[in-house]
Write an enzyme that holds these catalytic residues in place. Structure first.
Site, PDB file in Angstrom:
ATOM      1  N   GLY A 166       0.806  -1.223   0.000  1.00 28.08           N
ATOM      2  CA  GLY A 166       0.000   0.000   0.000  1.00 28.08           C
ATOM      3  C   GLY A 166       0.840   1.275   0.000  1.00 28.08           C
ATOM      4  O   GLY A 166       1.885   1.371  -0.662  1.00 28.08           O
ATOM      5  N   ILE A 167       0.363   2.252   0.758  1.00 23.82           N
ATOM      6  CA  ILE A 167       0.996   3.572   0.777  1.00 23.82           C
ATOM      7  C   ILE A 167       2.418   3.471   1.331  1.00 23.82           C
ATOM      8  O   ILE A 167       3.335   4.123   0.819  1.00 23.82           O
ATOM      9  CB  ILE A 167       0.135   4.542   1.618  1.00 23.82           C
ATOM     10  CG1 ILE A 167      -1.211   4.801   0.911  1.00 23.82           C
ATOM     11  CG2 ILE A 167       0.865   5.859   1.862  1.00 23.82           C
ATOM     12  CD1 ILE A 167      -2.236   5.569   1.760  1.00 23.82           C
ATOM     13  N   ARG A 208       5.054  -5.214  10.191  1.00 20.29           N
ATOM     14  CA  ARG A 208       4.701  -6.207  11.211  1.00 20.29           C
ATOM     15  C   ARG A 208       5.012  -7.612  10.739  1.00 20.29           C
ATOM     16  O   ARG A 208       5.442  -8.458  11.510  1.00 20.29           O
ATOM     17  CB  ARG A 208       3.195  -6.050  11.478  1.00 20.29           C
ATOM     18  CG  ARG A 208       2.609  -6.963  12.479  1.00 20.29           C
ATOM     19  CD  ARG A 208       1.192  -6.564  12.788  1.00 20.29           C
ATOM     20  NE  ARG A 208       0.338  -6.454  11.593  1.00 20.29           N
ATOM     21  CZ  ARG A 208      -0.955  -6.194  11.627  1.00 20.29           C
ATOM     22  NH1 ARG A 208      -1.546  -6.011  12.793  1.00 20.29           N
ATOM     23  NH2 ARG A 208      -1.666  -6.110  10.528  1.00 20.29           N
ATOM     24  N   ASP A 239       6.750  -4.318  14.689  1.00 23.41           N
ATOM     25  CA  ASP A 239       5.364  -4.052  15.073  1.00 23.41           C
ATOM     26  C   ASP A 239       5.387  -2.727  15.812  1.00 23.41           C
ATOM     27  O   ASP A 239       6.007  -2.601  16.869  1.00 23.41           O
ATOM     28  CB  ASP A 239       4.858  -5.182  15.983  1.00 23.41           C
ATOM     29  CG  ASP A 239       3.407  -4.960  16.408  1.00 23.41           C
ATOM     30  OD1 ASP A 239       2.959  -3.795  16.460  1.00 23.41           O
ATOM     31  OD2 ASP A 239       2.728  -5.959  16.691  1.00 23.41           O
ATOM     32  N   ASN A 259       3.621   5.412   9.166  1.00 23.17           N
ATOM     33  CA  ASN A 259       2.558   5.143   8.194  1.00 23.17           C
ATOM     34  C   ASN A 259       1.655   3.984   8.596  1.00 23.17           C
ATOM     35  O   ASN A 259       0.486   3.963   8.212  1.00 23.17           O
ATOM     36  CB  ASN A 259       3.207   4.846   6.829  1.00 23.17           C
ATOM     37  CG  ASN A 259       2.248   4.135   5.894  1.00 23.17           C
ATOM     38  OD1 ASN A 259       1.375   4.752   5.283  1.00 23.17           O
ATOM     39  ND2 ASN A 259       2.375   2.806   5.791  1.00 23.17           N
ATOM     40  N   TYR A 307     -11.050   4.592  14.569  1.00 22.40           N
ATOM     41  CA  TYR A 307     -10.166   5.105  13.508  1.00 22.40           C
ATOM     42  C   TYR A 307     -10.166   6.635  13.525  1.00 22.40           C
ATOM     43  O   TYR A 307      -9.105   7.272  13.501  1.00 22.40           O
ATOM     44  CB  TYR A 307     -10.636   4.573  12.158  1.00 22.40           C
ATOM     45  CG  TYR A 307      -9.704   4.878  11.007  1.00 22.40           C
ATOM     46  CD1 TYR A 307      -8.504   4.172  10.856  1.00 22.40           C
ATOM     47  CD2 TYR A 307     -10.011   5.844  10.055  1.00 22.40           C
ATOM     48  CE1 TYR A 307      -7.650   4.430   9.786  1.00 22.40           C
ATOM     49  CE2 TYR A 307      -9.166   6.107   8.990  1.00 22.40           C
ATOM     50  CZ  TYR A 307      -7.987   5.390   8.863  1.00 22.40           C
ATOM     51  OH  TYR A 307      -7.136   5.657   7.810  1.00 22.40           O
ATOM     52  N   PRO A 366      -4.518  -2.346  -0.473  1.00 26.32           N
ATOM     53  CA  PRO A 366      -5.165  -3.535   0.095  1.00 26.32           C
ATOM     54  C   PRO A 366      -6.185  -3.185   1.180  1.00 26.32           C
ATOM     55  O   PRO A 366      -7.190  -3.879   1.330  1.00 26.32           O
ATOM     56  CB  PRO A 366      -3.979  -4.326   0.661  1.00 26.32           C
ATOM     57  CG  PRO A 366      -2.841  -3.955  -0.247  1.00 26.32           C
ATOM     58  CD  PRO A 366      -3.055  -2.502  -0.548  1.00 26.32           C
ATOM     59  N   LEU A 367      -5.939  -2.083   1.909  1.00 26.76           N
ATOM     60  CA  LEU A 367      -6.897  -1.679   2.956  1.00 26.76           C
ATOM     61  C   LEU A 367      -8.258  -1.343   2.340  1.00 26.76           C
ATOM     62  O   LEU A 367      -9.295  -1.853   2.775  1.00 26.76           O
ATOM     63  CB  LEU A 367      -6.346  -0.477   3.734  1.00 26.76           C
ATOM     64  CG  LEU A 367      -7.157   0.036   4.933  1.00 26.76           C
ATOM     65  CD1 LEU A 367      -6.218   0.658   5.974  1.00 26.76           C
ATOM     66  CD2 LEU A 367      -8.202   1.065   4.546  1.00 26.76           C
TER      67      LEU A 367
HETATM   68  P1  NAP Z   1      -2.694  -1.224   4.088  1.00 27.17           P
HETATM   69  O1  NAP Z   1      -2.711  -1.502   2.638  1.00 27.17           O
HETATM   70  O2  NAP Z   1      -3.596  -2.019   4.979  1.00 27.17           O
HETATM   71  O3  NAP Z   1      -1.200  -1.290   4.619  1.00 27.17           O
HETATM   72  C1  NAP Z   1      -0.950  -1.035   5.971  1.00 27.17           C
HETATM   73  C2  NAP Z   1       0.392  -1.588   6.348  1.00 27.17           C
HETATM   74  O4  NAP Z   1       0.569  -1.335   7.746  1.00 27.17           O
HETATM   75  C3  NAP Z   1       0.483  -3.092   6.135  1.00 27.17           C
HETATM   76  O5  NAP Z   1       1.701  -3.391   5.515  1.00 27.17           O
HETATM   77  C4  NAP Z   1       0.429  -3.633   7.551  1.00 27.17           C
HETATM   78  O6  NAP Z   1       1.210  -4.773   7.752  1.00 27.17           O
HETATM   79  C5  NAP Z   1       1.051  -2.512   8.336  1.00 27.17           C
HETATM   80  N1  NAP Z   1       0.691  -2.617   9.752  1.00 27.17           N
HETATM   81  C6  NAP Z   1      -0.521  -2.764  10.316  1.00 27.17           C
HETATM   82  N2  NAP Z   1      -0.402  -2.854  11.651  1.00 27.17           N
HETATM   83  C7  NAP Z   1       0.918  -2.762  11.928  1.00 27.17           C
HETATM   84  C8  NAP Z   1       1.680  -2.777  13.106  1.00 27.17           C
HETATM   85  N3  NAP Z   1       1.115  -2.951  14.319  1.00 27.17           N
HETATM   86  N4  NAP Z   1       3.026  -2.638  13.025  1.00 27.17           N
HETATM   87  C9  NAP Z   1       3.618  -2.481  11.819  1.00 27.17           C
HETATM   88  N5  NAP Z   1       2.962  -2.492  10.658  1.00 27.17           N
HETATM   89  C10 NAP Z   1       1.611  -2.615  10.713  1.00 27.17           C
HETATM   90  O7  NAP Z   1      -3.082   0.319   4.352  1.00 27.17           O
HETATM   91  P2  NAP Z   1      -2.842   1.636   3.475  1.00 27.17           P
HETATM   92  O8  NAP Z   1      -4.117   1.945   2.815  1.00 27.17           O
HETATM   93  O9  NAP Z   1      -1.582   1.537   2.718  1.00 27.17           O
HETATM   94  O10 NAP Z   1      -2.706   2.696   4.669  1.00 27.17           O
HETATM   95  C11 NAP Z   1      -1.448   3.205   5.111  1.00 27.17           C
HETATM   96  C12 NAP Z   1      -1.724   4.383   6.036  1.00 27.17           C
HETATM   97  O11 NAP Z   1      -2.478   5.367   5.322  1.00 27.17           O
HETATM   98  C13 NAP Z   1      -2.565   4.012   7.252  1.00 27.17           C
HETATM   99  O12 NAP Z   1      -2.121   4.742   8.373  1.00 27.17           O
HETATM  100  C14 NAP Z   1      -3.958   4.437   6.857  1.00 27.17           C
HETATM  101  O13 NAP Z   1      -4.753   4.733   7.975  1.00 27.17           O
HETATM  102  C15 NAP Z   1      -3.639   5.691   6.048  1.00 27.17           C
HETATM  103  N6  NAP Z   1      -4.692   6.088   5.118  1.00 27.17           N
HETATM  104  C16 NAP Z   1      -5.075   5.275   4.118  1.00 27.17           C
HETATM  105  C17 NAP Z   1      -6.076   5.687   3.249  1.00 27.17           C
HETATM  106  C18 NAP Z   1      -6.564   4.847   2.113  1.00 27.17           C
HETATM  107  O14 NAP Z   1      -7.571   5.217   1.483  1.00 27.17           O
HETATM  108  N7  NAP Z   1      -5.924   3.750   1.764  1.00 27.17           N
HETATM  109  C19 NAP Z   1      -6.664   6.943   3.428  1.00 27.17           C
HETATM  110  C20 NAP Z   1      -6.239   7.746   4.473  1.00 27.17           C
HETATM  111  C21 NAP Z   1      -5.226   7.313   5.314  1.00 27.17           C
HETATM  112  P3  NAP Z   1       0.581  -6.259   7.637  1.00 27.17           P
HETATM  113  O15 NAP Z   1       0.600  -6.510   6.158  1.00 27.17           O
HETATM  114  O16 NAP Z   1       1.510  -7.079   8.400  1.00 27.17           O
HETATM  115  O17 NAP Z   1      -0.798  -6.190   8.228  1.00 27.17           O
END
Ligand code: NAP
Length: 239
Positions: free
Chosen positions: A17-18, A38, A54, A81, A146, A182-183
Site C-alpha cells: 500500500g501507501i 509487522r 510491530d 505510516n 479510527y 489492500p486496505l
Molecule cells: P494497508 O494496505 O492495509 O497497509 C498497511 C500496512 O501497515 C500493512 O503493511 C500492515 O502490515 C502494516 N501494519 C498494520 N499494523 C501494523 C503494526 N502494528 N506494526 C507495523 N505495521 C503494521 O493500508 P494503506 O491503505 O496503505 O494505509 C497506510 C496508512 O495510510 C494508514 O495509516 C492508513 O490509515 C492511512 N490512510 C489510508 C487511506 C486509504 O484510502 N488507503 C486513506 C487515508 C489514510 P501487515 O501486512 O503485516 O498487516
C-alpha cells in the site's frame, strides 16, 4: 532523483500500500531506507533494508533504532505510516478492537517519535511525517476508533512540531483521501462507493500520489514547514 541523497529513513507499514510506495520513493530519491512492517522478515537489498517492526511494540522500536544508529550513525527521516481500521460505531466497539486500533495508529506513532527524537536532537535535526487521514479532521458515520486515532495523530504532530522546532526537527502530518490499497480493496464496496461519490475528482488516489507528498515533506525542500497538514485527497476536504 537524489532529493534524499545521503539521508537515512525509517518507514513503518512498508510491506504494501501507501507505505511501500513511500519506501520505494525514498530509495529512488537516494535515501538509505529501513522499510519496516509487522509481517516483514529481516533482509538487506541494496539501499533497502527490511526489518520486522510491530509499531505497538517498544522492544521492536528499540531494536530497529539501535541497529540503524549502529550501522548508519543517524536517522534523518521517520514516517509513521502503519495503520489499521475498525468500522464499528462507538456503541458496537469491543475493548479489544478499540485497544488494537489505538495501539497501532496512535501509540505506535508516539513510540516511533519517542524512539527517534533523542537521536535527531543529538545530530541537529530531522523530519518526521505522520500519516493521518481526511478522517483526522472530518468524519463519516462509524469507524469511531479510527477517527479517534487519526485526529490524535494530527494533533500529536502539531504538539511535537512546536516542542522540537528549536531542535530543528520538523513534524508534519499527511492526510490522504481515498487511496487504492489492500486496505480499501478489502472494504465493503458500499463504503468505497460512498467516499468516491463524494470525492470531487471522482477517482481513487494512487499510493504513489501520497508518496510524492511524503518525499517532499521528508526532504529539505520543505525546510520551513512544520506542524502543517498536507492534504492529498482529490478535493474531499475542500467541500
Ligand atoms: P494497508 O494496505 O492495509 O497497509 C498497511 C500496512 O501497515 C500493512 O503493511 C500492515 O502490515 C502494516 N501494519 C498494520 N499494523 C501494523 C503494526 N502494528 N506494526 C507495523 N505495521 C503494521 O493500508 P494503506 O491503505 O496503505 O494505509 C497506510 C496508512 O495510510 C494508514 O495509516 C492508513 O490509515 C492511512 N490512510 C489510508 C487511506 C486509504 O484510502 N488507503 C486513506 C487515508 C489514510 P501487515 O501486512 O503485516 O498487516
Amino acid at each position: 532523483m537524489n532529493r534524499l541523497q545521503g539521508k537515512v529513513a525509517i518507514v513503518t507499514g512498508a510491506g504494501r500500500g501507501i507505505g511501500r510506495a513511500i519506501a520505494d520513493g525514498f530509495v529512488r530519491e537516494g535515501a538509505t531506507t529501513i522499510a519496516t512492517g509487522r509481517s516483514m522478515s529481516d533482509t538487506d537489498s541494496g539501499q533497502t533494508i527490511s526489518r520486522r517492526l510491530d509499531v505497538a511494540d517498544e522492544a521492536h522500536w528499540e531494536r530497529v533504532v539501535d541497529e540503524t544508529i549502529c550501522r548508519h550513525g543517524r536517522i534523518d527521516i521517520l514516517v509513521n505510516n502503519a495503520g489499521i481500521i475498525a468500522y464499528e460505531t462507538l456503541h458496537e466497539l469491543t475493548m479489544a478492537a478499540w485497544e488494537e486500533v489505538i495501539a497501532t495508529n496512535q501509540t505506535g506513532t508516539w513510540l516511533g517519535m519517542r524512539a527517534v527524537v533523542p537521536h535527531m536532537i543529538e545530530q541537529g535535526g530531522g523530519s518526521i511525517v505522520n500519516v493521518s487521514s481526511i478522517w483526522g479532521s472530518a468524519a463519516v458515520a462509524g469507524a469511531h476508533a479510527y477517527h479517534a486515532t487519526k485526529g490524535a495523530v494530527r494533533n500529536m504532530s502539531k504538539s511535537a512540531a512546536i516542542t522540537y522546532a528549536k531542535n530543528n526537527i520538523r513534524v508534519n502530518s499527511v492526510h490522504p483521501g481515498f487511496v487504492g490499497t489492500p486496505l480499501t480493496d478489502a472494504q465493503d464496496a458500499q463504503v468505497n462507493e460512498f467516499v468516491l461519490s463524494r470525492t470531487p475528482m471522482g477517482r481513487a488516489g494512487a499510493p504513489e500520489e501520497i508518496a510524492h507528498g511524503v518525499v517532499f515533506l521528508a526532504s529539505d525542500e520543505s525546510s520551513f514547514m512544520t506542524g502543517s497538514e498536507l492534504v492529498i485527497d482529490g478535493g474531499y476536504l475542500a467541500q
